[in-house]
Design an enzyme around this catalytic site. Sequence first.
Site, PDB file in Angstrom:
ATOM      1  N   ASP A  48       0.906  -1.387   0.027  1.00  0.00           N
ATOM      2  CA  ASP A  48      -0.067  -0.135  -0.068  1.00  0.00           C
ATOM      3  C   ASP A  48       0.880   1.279   0.002  1.00  0.00           C
ATOM      4  OD1 ASP A  48      -2.233   1.442  -0.178  1.00  0.00           O
ATOM      5  OD2 ASP A  48      -3.370   0.425   1.717  1.00  0.00           O
ATOM      6  N   ASP A  84      -9.747   3.850  -3.717  1.00  0.00           N
ATOM      7  CA  ASP A  84     -10.691   2.597  -3.396  1.00  0.00           C
ATOM      8  C   ASP A  84     -12.119   2.535  -3.925  1.00  0.00           C
ATOM      9  OD1 ASP A  84      -8.243   2.100  -1.753  1.00  0.00           O
ATOM     10  OD2 ASP A  84      -9.128   2.922   0.155  1.00  0.00           O
TER      11      ASP A  84
END
Length: 678
Positions: A181, A236
Amino acid sequence: MRHLPSRPTPANRHRVLGALVAGLLCTAGAVVPAAAHSPAPAPAAGTRAANGLALTPPMGFNNWNSTHCRAEFNEDMVKGIADIFVEKGLKDAGYEYVNLDDCWAVPERDAEGKLVADPVRFPHGIEAVADYVHAKGLKLGIYTSAGTRTCDSVGLPGALGHEFSDARQFADWGVDYLKYDNCNNQGVDAKERYTTMRDALVATGRPIVYSICEWGQNKPWEWAAELGHLWRTTGDINDSWGSMLSIMKQNLPLAAAAGPGHWNDPDMLEVGNGGMTDTEYRTHFSMWSVMAAPLLIGSDLRTASQETFDILSNEEVIAVDQDPLGRQGEVLSSEGGRWVVAKEMADGSRAVALFNETGSAQRIATTAAAVGLERASGYTVRDLWDHTTRNTAGGLSATVPAHGTVLLRVAADPRWAAHPPAVELALDGSPLVEAGRTATLTTEVTDLGRTPALTVSAALTGPAGWQVEAASPTRTPALPTGRALATRWRVTAPAVTAPGGYDLTLTAQYRSPTGERVRSAVPFRAHVVVPPPAGGGYLSDLPQLSASNGYGPVETDTSNGESAAGDGHPLTIGGQVYAKGLGTHAASSVEYYAGGACTAVTAQVGVDDEKGAKGTVAFEIWADGEKAASTGVLTNAMAPQSLSADVTGAQVVRLVVTDGGDGVDSDHADWGDLRITC
């Protein structure tokens, strides 16, 4: 509210064909040097495809979308998912990776600087979980961030500065892929951070699929193919039609970057999480497959419905995603929300998605030539959701339900005559019905086949209590190629029918020249509507024909707020408060029935103050499919803008908010003082 860059997404799946992860150099025209603390030199140049990993898009599971960091994410859940993969046939369908997301570790490293699994969630440790998953013939994935901390608010240890140690731990545990990430990255250049972890994974000697999750911020499709096996192209996803649609639109133009061993990743699947209809979930799964995207299940399979399993295990659709040629589908057209996306397949056929973005059924058409097939005497068309095969003279068309997708596999095939002719079932005009009043609808059954359809009949049925009567012939002895049986119908909803959507079904029955009986049916959504009041009024007081929103529901007379219904605040733009209007979040679309009786829509629009300095949006007003007015890009720093549109004679008015071209992070858009004049 956590929008971009709040939450990471899954990683990849790899098909290990025996080769270890080879070293790669960054492609920006120059070599990115290894970090100063690297204990090993940068590996030799190569290509990801040469590693034998992720030669088709990874398939598997990631827990984040269904559990986030709640206590239910634990060892028992992960093992249970592995069991379900085997028991429900998902493993046989190609799903391979069982992936842990954030919150698997404790907040601090041990005295030796090692990562420590949360002893409450994973009492037997990660290696034991990996052993269990491997014993099922599956693979385990894990998560960390290319920063000092991961993305969760608890602040779990990230890998920045610990890349080689952490990669060694992952390899020793038996991890098969890493989702890496982007949170708390300390401003270090993205390519440098992701190159260091690439080198660290290579140094372990273990084949590990590498998923780069930097949210598309640095255009990884331009440089990441020689670092990782897939890279996130967007922020996202969340479990809403608006979010899925926005992400799809961002990912579709990037087709040239995808291929075996290097994939665009538009984030995990939301199929089965409950925020969309099954029709919308079939679209989600279809479009991700046409885009050659990783298929990482994001729903809790322990409580999933049979319909969810049916969508996720459709092997004909999965075959489109997993095609070894590795092409991502390309957009051929998208006018008026009617999308045609075609994907070249290894056997020379084409997968063709006819996708309807709009809130009402739409006819979507293309041809075999337009999708790239050579000229032929006839073609076979396989419907990958209905699992039927027909012949066609070259036309490819369907009336597609609102938010639906018809997914076809089309081939020039000398054996086309072995199949019945394809027919298209269509409804001419928008099915808007006022309760107690008779509306006239026209249906068409059109022969698209290379052969005639014989003994053709049409039938239209509605809900219990509705009157549906034919006003013209419903039968014909034969339909040659390109000819249609058109039938007028008188449709009356009972006077007490509440406004809303109701299903009508058009059914055609016919015979092929070889005598085979064929039945085809298409549902249509009819809307029972209420005429706007004389003089008009506030649109927020009127029933909506349809509504989609990028985050949570469209709110009436309050701001968007968070994801739950009714959690908004007073509509406020630049300090100006509005008692009436709509609170939306890009990308959004709301439709109202105007009935041809109205002349104007007006509003004060802008980004709601609840997002501080964040948010960029643009507003549009549409009348019967034509754009009637729009703003430029608006930001939170701007005062309310006046927006008005001439909608004279329009049956349907549609209010649209787009993301301003920079993604949907914090795009809370207010329609203040929203009125219609009639």
